[in-house]
Write a protein that holds these residues in place. Structure first.
Motif, short mmCIF file in Angstrom:
data_model
loop_
_atom_site.label_atom_id
_atom_site.label_comp_id
_atom_site.label_asym_id
_atom_site.label_seq_id
_atom_site.Cartn_x
_atom_site.Cartn_y
_atom_site.Cartn_z
N VAL A 252 3.14 1.79 12.22
CA VAL A 252 4.33 2.35 11.57
C VAL A 252 4.18 2.30 10.06
O VAL A 252 4.44 3.28 9.35
N LEU A 253 3.75 1.15 9.54
CA LEU A 253 3.61 0.99 8.10
C LEU A 253 2.49 1.87 7.54
O LEU A 253 2.64 2.46 6.46
N ASP A 254 1.40 1.97 8.27
CA ASP A 254 0.27 2.76 7.78
C ASP A 254 0.66 4.24 7.68
O ASP A 254 0.30 4.92 6.71
N ARG A 255 1.40 4.72 8.67
CA ARG A 255 1.84 6.12 8.62
C ARG A 255 2.78 6.35 7.44
O ARG A 255 2.66 7.36 6.73
N ARG A 256 3.67 5.41 7.22
CA ARG A 256 4.59 5.56 6.09
C ARG A 256 3.84 5.55 4.76
O ARG A 256 4.11 6.34 3.86
N LEU A 257 2.87 4.65 4.64
CA LEU A 257 2.13 4.52 3.38
C LEU A 257 1.14 5.66 3.18
O LEU A 257 0.56 5.79 2.10
N GLY A 258 0.95 6.48 4.18
CA GLY A 258 0.19 7.71 4.00
C GLY A 258 1.02 8.80 3.35
O GLY A 258 0.48 9.83 2.93
N GLU A 259 2.33 8.57 3.25
CA GLU A 259 3.24 9.57 2.69
C GLU A 259 3.66 9.25 1.26
O GLU A 259 4.07 10.14 0.51
N SER B 30 -8.80 -3.07 8.42
CA SER B 30 -9.51 -1.83 8.10
C SER B 30 -9.13 -0.64 8.99
O SER B 30 -9.24 0.51 8.54
N PRO B 31 -8.66 -0.85 10.24
CA PRO B 31 -8.21 0.31 11.01
C PRO B 31 -6.98 1.00 10.42
O PRO B 31 -6.62 2.09 10.85
N TRP B 32 -6.35 0.36 9.44
CA TRP B 32 -5.16 0.92 8.80
C TRP B 32 -5.44 1.07 7.31
O TRP B 32 -5.00 0.25 6.48
N PRO B 33 -6.19 2.09 6.94
CA PRO B 33 -6.66 2.23 5.55
C PRO B 33 -5.54 2.36 4.53
O PRO B 33 -5.71 1.95 3.38
N ASN B 34 -4.43 2.94 4.93
CA ASN B 34 -3.32 3.07 3.97
C ASN B 34 -2.74 1.71 3.63
O ASN B 34 -2.32 1.47 2.49
N ILE B 35 -2.71 0.81 4.60
CA ILE B 35 -2.25 -0.56 4.34
C ILE B 35 -3.23 -1.27 3.41
O ILE B 35 -2.82 -1.95 2.46
N SER B 36 -4.52 -1.10 3.67
CA SER B 36 -5.53 -1.76 2.84
C SER B 36 -5.42 -1.30 1.39
O SER B 36 -5.48 -2.11 0.45
#
Length: 204
Positions: A136-143, A174-180
């Motif tokens: 959820v967080l990674d998708r949001r941080l992609g925006e 690492s599977p969530w690059p936007n979080i990283s």
């Protein structure tokens, strides 16, 4: 004001907000296992819940619960934009993410911070429960650069601290690059670096 805290815990979030806002408080470290302060007195006399953070106001009133303390501190420094004013609809987007961090990310992480959590549930938390929240967080941080948009807010202070616990639990983000990328971005802020420096200066 006085902030009762434990470096490395979720109380680092209000410490970051205090640094962002330029608000000075007395920092008092709590032994959460013994529920005592450095002078040997009982922390339960300050906060009967026995948890950090706890913020003692100039009036002597005590605020507890991270999400509430963060809102209060941000409202003391409206010029920072850490939390938009009541008349701004963006305020409620920040609060939406602040509460998601408190009820989903922090709550899901909590069993990993307890020594008595059964191994099976610990594994489930790492392999299924937390990845759902990370997604959820990674998708949001992609925006957007931050959770509630293009500006750093109190929701990001809380999220940064809580996501940082992944390292101590050997969770690979690492599977969530936007979080990283987000953690690197927030971690470069002077306020965050000042709190990190104080944390590393505290004896184990």
């Amino acid at each position: 004001m006085k902030l009762y805290q434990l470096p490395g815990s979720c109380s680092d979030a209000p410490a970051i907000v205090l640094a962002e806002a330029g608000i000075s408080v007395d920092l008092l470290t709590v032994d959460l296992r013994q529920k005592t302060l450095a002078d040997g007195s009982s922390f339960l006399a300050v906060n009967p819940k026995g948890q950090v953070p706890a913020l003692v106001l100039d009036t002597g009133d005590v605020l507890t619960e991270n999400a509430v303390i963060l809102q209060y501190l941000a409202d003391q420094a409206p010029q920072t934009g850490l939390l938009p004013p009541h008349t701004d609809p963006r305020r409620y987007r920040v609060l939406e993410w602040l509460n998601y961090i408190a009820t989903e990310l922090h709550k899901t992480f909590s069993p990993l911070n307890r020594p008595n959590t059964p191994p099976d549930f610990r594994d489930l938390t790492k392999t299924a429960l937390l990845p759902r929240v990370f997604g959820v967080l990674d998708r949001r941080l992609g925006e957007s650069a931050y959770l509630a948009g293009d500006d750093f807010t109190i929701a990001d202070a809380y999220a940064f601290v809580t996501l940082g616990w992944a390292g101590r639990q050997d969770i690979d983000l690492s599977p969530w690059p936007n979080i990283s990328a987000y953690l690197a971005r927030v971690g470069s802020r002077p306020s965050v670096q000042s709190v990190a420096a104080r944390r590393t200066a505290v004896p184990a």
